[in-house]
Scaffold this motif. Structure first.
Motif, PDB file in Angstrom:
ATOM      1  N   GLU A   1      29.679  19.650  48.829  1.00  0.00           N
ATOM      2  CA  GLU A   1      30.498  20.774  49.259  1.00  0.00           C
ATOM      3  C   GLU A   1      31.964  20.526  48.911  1.00  0.00           C
ATOM      4  O   GLU A   1      32.440  19.382  48.955  1.00  0.00           O
ATOM      5  CB  GLU A   1      30.365  20.994  50.762  1.00  0.00           C
ATOM      6  CG  GLU A   1      29.021  21.567  51.159  1.00  0.00           C
ATOM      7  CD  GLU A   1      28.973  21.953  52.615  1.00  0.00           C
ATOM      8  OE1 GLU A   1      29.491  21.195  53.467  1.00  0.00           O
ATOM      9  OE2 GLU A   1      28.415  23.031  52.907  1.00  0.00           O
ATOM     10  N   THR A   2      32.651  21.605  48.572  1.00  0.00           N
ATOM     11  CA  THR A   2      34.075  21.571  48.245  1.00  0.00           C
ATOM     12  C   THR A   2      34.726  22.776  48.900  1.00  0.00           C
ATOM     13  O   THR A   2      34.065  23.552  49.604  1.00  0.00           O
ATOM     14  CB  THR A   2      34.300  21.653  46.720  1.00  0.00           C
ATOM     15  OG1 THR A   2      33.877  22.955  46.264  1.00  0.00           O
ATOM     16  CG2 THR A   2      33.539  20.563  45.970  1.00  0.00           C
ATOM     17  N   ALA A   3      36.003  22.981  48.621  1.00  0.00           N
ATOM     18  CA  ALA A   3      36.698  24.164  49.127  1.00  0.00           C
ATOM     19  C   ALA A   3      36.113  25.451  48.555  1.00  0.00           C
ATOM     20  O   ALA A   3      36.270  26.520  49.136  1.00  0.00           O
ATOM     21  CB  ALA A   3      38.186  24.068  48.806  1.00  0.00           C
ATOM     22  N   ALA A   4      35.409  25.352  47.434  1.00  0.00           N
ATOM     23  CA  ALA A   4      34.840  26.536  46.784  1.00  0.00           C
ATOM     24  C   ALA A   4      33.313  26.547  46.771  1.00  0.00           C
ATOM     25  O   ALA A   4      32.711  27.399  46.132  1.00  0.00           O
ATOM     26  CB  ALA A   4      35.357  26.634  45.350  1.00  0.00           C
ATOM     27  N   LEU A   5      32.686  25.621  47.496  1.00  0.00           N
ATOM     28  CA  LEU A   5      31.224  25.546  47.506  1.00  0.00           C
ATOM     29  C   LEU A   5      30.743  25.151  48.901  1.00  0.00           C
ATOM     30  O   LEU A   5      31.139  24.113  49.432  1.00  0.00           O
ATOM     31  CB  LEU A   5      30.732  24.522  46.479  1.00  0.00           C
ATOM     32  CG  LEU A   5      29.227  24.294  46.388  1.00  0.00           C
ATOM     33  CD1 LEU A   5      28.499  25.571  45.978  1.00  0.00           C
ATOM     34  CD2 LEU A   5      28.921  23.163  45.415  1.00  0.00           C
TER      35      LEU A   5
ATOM     36  N   ILE B   1      31.496  33.471  53.973  1.00  0.00           N
ATOM     37  CA  ILE B   1      31.887  34.527  53.026  1.00  0.00           C
ATOM     38  C   ILE B   1      33.352  34.878  53.202  1.00  0.00           C
ATOM     39  O   ILE B   1      34.105  34.998  52.229  1.00  0.00           O
ATOM     40  CB  ILE B   1      30.976  35.756  53.187  1.00  0.00           C
ATOM     41  CG1 ILE B   1      29.562  35.429  52.698  1.00  0.00           C
ATOM     42  CG2 ILE B   1      31.554  36.967  52.450  1.00  0.00           C
ATOM     43  CD1 ILE B   1      28.513  36.485  53.043  1.00  0.00           C
ATOM     44  N   CYS B   2      33.786  35.017  54.444  1.00  0.00           N
ATOM     45  CA  CYS B   2      35.185  35.316  54.745  1.00  0.00           C
ATOM     46  C   CYS B   2      36.097  34.226  54.195  1.00  0.00           C
ATOM     47  O   CYS B   2      37.103  34.509  53.532  1.00  0.00           O
ATOM     48  CB  CYS B   2      35.348  35.463  56.258  1.00  0.00           C
ATOM     49  SG  CYS B   2      37.035  35.747  56.824  1.00  0.00           S
ATOM     50  N   ALA B   3      35.759  32.978  54.459  1.00  0.00           N
ATOM     51  CA  ALA B   3      36.585  31.851  54.015  1.00  0.00           C
ATOM     52  C   ALA B   3      36.661  31.783  52.491  1.00  0.00           C
ATOM     53  O   ALA B   3      37.737  31.545  51.922  1.00  0.00           O
ATOM     54  CB  ALA B   3      36.028  30.541  54.570  1.00  0.00           C
TER      55      ALA B   3
ATOM     56  N   ASP C   1      31.317  29.846  46.046  1.00  0.00           N
ATOM     57  CA  ASP C   1      29.878  30.082  46.141  1.00  0.00           C
ATOM     58  C   ASP C   1      29.314  29.548  47.442  1.00  0.00           C
ATOM     59  O   ASP C   1      29.658  28.443  47.877  1.00  0.00           O
ATOM     60  CB  ASP C   1      29.160  29.386  44.985  1.00  0.00           C
ATOM     61  CG  ASP C   1      29.496  30.019  43.655  1.00  0.00           C
ATOM     62  OD1 ASP C   1      28.850  31.023  43.316  1.00  0.00           O
ATOM     63  OD2 ASP C   1      30.412  29.520  42.967  1.00  0.00           O
ATOM     64  N   LEU C   2      28.426  30.343  48.029  1.00  0.00           N
ATOM     65  CA  LEU C   2      27.621  29.942  49.166  1.00  0.00           C
ATOM     66  C   LEU C   2      26.199  29.825  48.638  1.00  0.00           C
ATOM     67  O   LEU C   2      25.667  30.785  48.076  1.00  0.00           O
ATOM     68  CB  LEU C   2      27.709  31.001  50.264  1.00  0.00           C
ATOM     69  CG  LEU C   2      26.728  30.876  51.428  1.00  0.00           C
ATOM     70  CD1 LEU C   2      26.957  29.589  52.197  1.00  0.00           C
ATOM     71  CD2 LEU C   2      26.845  32.085  52.338  1.00  0.00           C
ATOM     72  N   LEU C   3      25.607  28.648  48.782  1.00  0.00           N
ATOM     73  CA  LEU C   3      24.230  28.432  48.350  1.00  0.00           C
ATOM     74  C   LEU C   3      23.347  28.268  49.578  1.00  0.00           C
ATOM     75  O   LEU C   3      23.546  27.344  50.373  1.00  0.00           O
ATOM     76  CB  LEU C   3      24.106  27.196  47.451  1.00  0.00           C
ATOM     77  CG  LEU C   3      24.934  27.195  46.171  1.00  0.00           C
ATOM     78  CD1 LEU C   3      24.624  25.945  45.348  1.00  0.00           C
ATOM     79  CD2 LEU C   3      24.694  28.449  45.357  1.00  0.00           C
ATOM     80  N   VAL C   4      22.394  29.164  49.731  1.00  0.00           N
ATOM     81  CA  VAL C   4      21.454  29.108  50.848  1.00  0.00           C
ATOM     82  C   VAL C   4      20.152  28.518  50.331  1.00  0.00           C
ATOM     83  O   VAL C   4      19.617  28.960  49.316  1.00  0.00           O
ATOM     84  CB  VAL C   4      21.225  30.511  51.440  1.00  0.00           C
ATOM     85  CG1 VAL C   4      20.243  30.445  52.605  1.00  0.00           C
ATOM     86  CG2 VAL C   4      22.550  31.127  51.881  1.00  0.00           C
TER      87      VAL C   4
END
Length: 132
Positions: free
Chosen positions: A13-17, A33-35, A47-50
């Motif tokens: 995880e990163t600031a963008a993942l 999503i908001c963040a 990106d949000l990975l579910v």
């Protein structure tokens, strides 16, 4: 041609993942999503990975049906995240396993709020923003 998301985005995880093992906690999904839309590090969104655990491993067995994907797109339209985020929902391979990818573009009019709270990702975690 689609490449594997683990190669494209990484396995940490990163600031963008952000990774979510499952989508049961809808408010956690909304906050992420908001963040990502607020794009604190100015990376163009994220990106949000579910279907991926916090250690960056795919969990498998995730529902990737059209109905499941519509659940994510409906989050955008329900009016709890304002200004409404620009996002694309798709099923893509992560280490060879299908996961749900929510690609969130950076907002042109930040701050974006979920239930009137601004969320950001200053690093590998989502949190409520401070006044500064």
């Amino acid at each position: 041609m689609s490449s594997d998301l683990a190669e494209l985005l990484g396995t940490q995880e990163t600031a963008a993942l952000e990774f979510k093992r499952e989508a049961k906690d809808r408010n956690a999904i909304r906050k992420a999503i908001c963040a990502l839309a607020n794009d604190l590090p100015r990376l163009g969104g994220g990106d949000l990975l579910v279907g991926v655990d916090k250690q960056g491993r795919p969990v498998g067995g995730l529902d990737t049906s059209d109905e499941a994907l519509l659940t994510f797109t409906s989050i955008r339209d329900e009016g709890r995240i304002l200004d409404r985020p620009s996002m694309v929902v798709s099923v893509e391979p992560y280490q060879g396993v299908p996961v749900i990818r929510v690609r969130v573009s950076a907002s042109h009019t930040p701050p974006v709020r979920f239930d009137n709270i601004v969320y950001v990702r200053p690093g590998p975690s989502t949190r409520a923003a401070s006044e500064t």
